[in-house]
Design a protein around this motif. Structure first.
Motif, PDB file in Angstrom:
ATOM      1  N   MET A  23       0.837  -1.201   0.000  1.00  0.00           N
ATOM      2  CA  MET A  23       0.000   0.000   0.000  1.00  0.00           C
ATOM      3  C   MET A  23       0.878   1.259   0.000  1.00  0.00           C
ATOM      4  O   MET A  23       0.623   2.209  -0.738  1.00  0.00           O
ATOM      5  CB  MET A  23      -0.945  -0.025   1.204  1.00  0.00           C
ATOM      6  N   TYR A  24       1.926   1.264   0.853  1.00  0.00           N
ATOM      7  CA  TYR A  24       2.850   2.413   0.850  1.00  0.00           C
ATOM      8  C   TYR A  24       3.588   2.497  -0.486  1.00  0.00           C
ATOM      9  O   TYR A  24       3.872   3.583  -0.987  1.00  0.00           O
ATOM     10  CB  TYR A  24       3.847   2.310   2.013  1.00  0.00           C
ATOM     11  N   ARG A  25       3.886   1.344  -1.063  1.00  0.00           N
ATOM     12  CA  ARG A  25       4.558   1.326  -2.366  1.00  0.00           C
ATOM     13  C   ARG A  25       3.638   1.914  -3.448  1.00  0.00           C
ATOM     14  O   ARG A  25       4.079   2.681  -4.309  1.00  0.00           O
ATOM     15  CB  ARG A  25       4.949  -0.108  -2.736  1.00  0.00           C
ATOM     16  N   ALA A  26       2.358   1.541  -3.413  1.00  0.00           N
ATOM     17  CA  ALA A  26       1.423   2.047  -4.426  1.00  0.00           C
ATOM     18  C   ALA A  26       1.269   3.568  -4.289  1.00  0.00           C
ATOM     19  O   ALA A  26       1.222   4.288  -5.298  1.00  0.00           O
ATOM     20  CB  ALA A  26       0.067   1.348  -4.276  1.00  0.00           C
ATOM     21  N   PHE A  27       1.231   4.046  -3.055  1.00  0.00           N
ATOM     22  CA  PHE A  27       1.124   5.503  -2.855  1.00  0.00           C
ATOM     23  C   PHE A  27       2.375   6.196  -3.421  1.00  0.00           C
ATOM     24  O   PHE A  27       2.289   7.228  -4.088  1.00  0.00           O
ATOM     25  CB  PHE A  27       0.953   5.838  -1.365  1.00  0.00           C
ATOM     26  N   THR A  28       3.539   5.594  -3.173  1.00  0.00           N
ATOM     27  CA  THR A  28       4.807   6.146  -3.676  1.00  0.00           C
ATOM     28  C   THR A  28       4.778   6.191  -5.206  1.00  0.00           C
ATOM     29  O   THR A  28       5.202   7.180  -5.828  1.00  0.00           O
ATOM     30  CB  THR A  28       5.992   5.258  -3.200  1.00  0.00           C
ATOM     31  N   TYR A  29       4.270   5.123  -5.803  1.00  0.00           N
ATOM     32  CA  TYR A  29       4.156   5.067  -7.264  1.00  0.00           C
ATOM     33  C   TYR A  29       3.308   6.243  -7.766  1.00  0.00           C
ATOM     34  O   TYR A  29       3.663   6.922  -8.735  1.00  0.00           O
ATOM     35  CB  TYR A  29       3.525   3.726  -7.685  1.00  0.00           C
ATOM     36  N   ILE A  48      -6.327   2.608  -3.608  1.00  0.00           N
ATOM     37  CA  ILE A  48      -5.458   1.423  -3.606  1.00  0.00           C
ATOM     38  C   ILE A  48      -6.291   0.178  -3.301  1.00  0.00           C
ATOM     39  O   ILE A  48      -7.028   0.143  -2.317  1.00  0.00           O
ATOM     40  CB  ILE A  48      -4.346   1.576  -2.538  1.00  0.00           C
ATOM     41  N   ILE A  49      -6.169  -0.813  -4.169  1.00  0.00           N
ATOM     42  CA  ILE A  49      -6.902  -2.065  -3.952  1.00  0.00           C
ATOM     43  C   ILE A  49      -5.919  -3.227  -3.959  1.00  0.00           C
ATOM     44  O   ILE A  49      -5.093  -3.363  -4.871  1.00  0.00           O
ATOM     45  CB  ILE A  49      -7.978  -2.275  -5.048  1.00  0.00           C
ATOM     46  N   LEU A  50      -5.984  -4.060  -2.899  1.00  0.00           N
ATOM     47  CA  LEU A  50      -5.190  -5.307  -2.869  1.00  0.00           C
ATOM     48  C   LEU A  50      -6.151  -6.430  -3.235  1.00  0.00           C
ATOM     49  O   LEU A  50      -7.077  -6.724  -2.483  1.00  0.00           O
ATOM     50  CB  LEU A  50      -4.626  -5.571  -1.463  1.00  0.00           C
ATOM     51  N   ASN A  51      -5.946  -7.032  -4.394  1.00  0.00           N
ATOM     52  CA  ASN A  51      -6.836  -8.121  -4.812  1.00  0.00           C
ATOM     53  C   ASN A  51      -6.445  -9.430  -4.144  1.00  0.00           C
ATOM     54  O   ASN A  51      -5.292  -9.620  -3.774  1.00  0.00           O
ATOM     55  CB  ASN A  51      -6.786  -8.290  -6.329  1.00  0.00           C
ATOM     56  N   LYS A  52      -7.435 -10.321  -4.046  1.00  0.00           N
ATOM     57  CA  LYS A  52      -7.179 -11.627  -3.422  1.00  0.00           C
ATOM     58  C   LYS A  52      -6.104 -12.412  -4.170  1.00  0.00           C
ATOM     59  O   LYS A  52      -5.366 -13.190  -3.579  1.00  0.00           O
ATOM     60  CB  LYS A  52      -8.465 -12.457  -3.387  1.00  0.00           C
ATOM     61  N   ASN A  53      -6.013 -12.195  -5.504  1.00  0.00           N
ATOM     62  CA  ASN A  53      -5.015 -12.944  -6.290  1.00  0.00           C
ATOM     63  C   ASN A  53      -3.617 -12.330  -6.185  1.00  0.00           C
ATOM     64  O   ASN A  53      -2.696 -12.748  -6.876  1.00  0.00           O
ATOM     65  CB  ASN A  53      -5.445 -13.039  -7.756  1.00  0.00           C
ATOM     66  N   GLY A  54      -3.464 -11.299  -5.339  1.00  0.00           N
ATOM     67  CA  GLY A  54      -2.138 -10.734  -5.094  1.00  0.00           C
ATOM     68  C   GLY A  54      -1.816  -9.506  -5.932  1.00  0.00           C
ATOM     69  O   GLY A  54      -0.794  -8.861  -5.712  1.00  0.00           O
ATOM     70  N   THR A  55      -2.692  -9.174  -6.903  1.00  0.00           N
ATOM     71  CA  THR A  55      -2.389  -7.988  -7.711  1.00  0.00           C
ATOM     72  C   THR A  55      -2.751  -6.719  -6.921  1.00  0.00           C
ATOM     73  O   THR A  55      -3.624  -6.732  -6.055  1.00  0.00           O
ATOM     74  CB  THR A  55      -3.143  -7.991  -9.063  1.00  0.00           C
ATOM     75  N   VAL A  56      -2.035  -5.650  -7.256  1.00  0.00           N
ATOM     76  CA  VAL A  56      -2.245  -4.369  -6.570  1.00  0.00           C
ATOM     77  C   VAL A  56      -2.689  -3.341  -7.594  1.00  0.00           C
ATOM     78  O   VAL A  56      -2.026  -3.163  -8.630  1.00  0.00           O
ATOM     79  CB  VAL A  56      -0.922  -3.891  -5.907  1.00  0.00           C
ATOM     80  N   LEU A  57      -3.810  -2.686  -7.322  1.00  0.00           N
ATOM     81  CA  LEU A  57      -4.296  -1.652  -8.236  1.00  0.00           C
ATOM     82  C   LEU A  57      -4.123  -0.285  -7.598  1.00  0.00           C
ATOM     83  O   LEU A  57      -4.404  -0.104  -6.411  1.00  0.00           O
ATOM     84  CB  LEU A  57      -5.788  -1.863  -8.558  1.00  0.00           C
ATOM     85  N   CYS A  58      -3.643   0.654  -8.412  1.00  0.00           N
ATOM     86  CA  CYS A  58      -3.496   2.033  -7.943  1.00  0.00           C
ATOM     87  C   CYS A  58      -4.266   2.903  -8.922  1.00  0.00           C
ATOM     88  O   CYS A  58      -3.899   2.971 -10.104  1.00  0.00           O
ATOM     89  CB  CYS A  58      -2.013   2.391  -7.923  1.00  0.00           C
ATOM     90  N   VAL A 108      10.111   4.688  -1.053  1.00  0.00           N
ATOM     91  CA  VAL A 108       8.935   4.361  -0.234  1.00  0.00           C
ATOM     92  C   VAL A 108       9.131   4.698   1.251  1.00  0.00           C
ATOM     93  O   VAL A 108       8.173   5.072   1.942  1.00  0.00           O
ATOM     94  CB  VAL A 108       8.507   2.878  -0.441  1.00  0.00           C
ATOM     95  N   SER A 109      10.352   4.649   1.736  1.00  0.00           N
ATOM     96  CA  SER A 109      10.561   4.961   3.154  1.00  0.00           C
ATOM     97  C   SER A 109      10.301   6.433   3.474  1.00  0.00           C
ATOM     98  O   SER A 109       9.950   6.758   4.605  1.00  0.00           O
ATOM     99  CB  SER A 109      11.970   4.584   3.603  1.00  0.00           C
ATOM    100  N   TYR A 110      10.500   7.303   2.475  1.00  0.00           N
ATOM    101  CA  TYR A 110      10.173   8.718   2.726  1.00  0.00           C
ATOM    102  C   TYR A 110       8.663   8.852   2.850  1.00  0.00           C
ATOM    103  O   TYR A 110       8.151   9.434   3.799  1.00  0.00           O
ATOM    104  CB  TYR A 110      10.707   9.610   1.591  1.00  0.00           C
ATOM    105  N   ILE A 111       7.965   8.281   1.865  1.00  0.00           N
ATOM    106  CA  ILE A 111       6.501   8.379   1.848  1.00  0.00           C
ATOM    107  C   ILE A 111       5.899   7.782   3.125  1.00  0.00           C
ATOM    108  O   ILE A 111       5.009   8.365   3.745  1.00  0.00           O
ATOM    109  CB  ILE A 111       5.933   7.641   0.598  1.00  0.00           C
ATOM    110  N   SER A 112       6.433   6.637   3.552  1.00  0.00           N
ATOM    111  CA  SER A 112       5.830   5.976   4.718  1.00  0.00           C
ATOM    112  C   SER A 112       6.252   6.626   6.032  1.00  0.00           C
ATOM    113  O   SER A 112       5.821   6.203   7.093  1.00  0.00           O
ATOM    114  CB  SER A 112       6.154   4.480   4.710  1.00  0.00           C
TER     115      SER A 112
END
Ligand code: DC
Length: 227
Positions: A38-44, A68-78, A96-100
């Motif tokens: 989730m933090y990675r998707a926000f950084t993206y 941000i959506i984490l799908n059950k199959n492991g995919t991440v949508l931003c 990502v560490s700055y954002i988080s």
């Protein structure tokens, strides 16, 4: 009423939390929540909007605008885009560490994480799950490994996924992230007082899964899902 269980797995970057958590989720029929993604998707999203991830005010202008959506199959949508692979690339990993570390972004992500856990049995991995996100988790694991071992594992993983990688880049990135993650003011990386510390430096993935499975059975009384 049916009891829902929550398991927190925290620890530094590349300690093997997510691969172990995914296997345990299947084994015990739990929902896996990868909070780092989730933090990675926000950084993206920040990078995509050409904002500076090192600038807190600029980055925080996206709060409320990143879906941000984490799908059950492991995919991440931003915002509807599948970013599952892009969020593992170097540009996101090194920012990502700055954002988080920005409190307002964390508060937004934590709200979402608690909502995902509500009414479900979950296994959630991150840095602050046992200390902040789910302080009443039924089992808290703090998974660690020596930094050279973590760099070796992450570099191999990147190579397998065709992600540009060198051992030295990964090692430097982990060192930098460890420092920022554990020194930030709000909800830093640290073990909860009631966490079980698990050093995986000399354990392979199956051994780690076995150790945590035993704790789940012993402390939560859960049984493995027949599949
Ligand atoms: O677990 P990961 O490497 O995908 O996490 C990416 C970054 O997100 C990590 O450097 C620290 C941050 N993070 C965090 O601050 N809190 C969490 N609960 C999860 C991740």
């Amino acid at each position: 009423m049916k009891k829902h269980y929550s398991i927190a797995i925290d620890g530094p970057a590349a300690a093997g939390k997510s691969s172990v958590a995914k296997i345990l989720a299947k084994k015990f029929n739990l929902i896996y929540i990868d909070t780092g993604a989730m933090y990675r998707a926000f950084t993206y999203a920040v990078i995509k909007e050409k904002l500076n991830p090192k600038d807190e005010n600029e980055s925080c202008t996206l709060i409320g605008k990143v879906d941000i959506i984490l799908n059950k199959n492991g995919t991440v949508l931003c915002n509807g885009e599948d970013v599952s692979k892009k969020i593992r690339e170097f540009e996101v990993s090194s920012n990502v560490s700055y954002i988080s570390s920005y409190k307002d972004i964390r508060l937004e992500m934590v709200k979402l994480q608690r909502k995902m856990a509500e009414g479900n049995s979950v296994i959630m991995d991150g840095r602050d799950i046992g200390t902040y996100v789910l302080p009443n988790a039924d089992l808290k694991i703090y998974q660690i490994a020596e930094i050279e071992e973590r760099a070796k594992r992450r570099h191999l993983e990147n190579v397998e996924k065709n992600i540009d990688s060198t051992f030295d880049n990964v090692l430097n990135d982990l060192r930098n992230r460890d420092y920022i993650d554990s020194h930030r003011a709000f909800a830093p990386l640290k073990p909860a007082d009631d966490a079980i510390i698990l050093d995986t430096t000399h354990l392979n993935k199956n051994e780690v899964v076995e150790k945590i499975s035993s704790l789940i059975k012993e402390k939560l009384g859960l049984i493995e899902d027949e599949q």
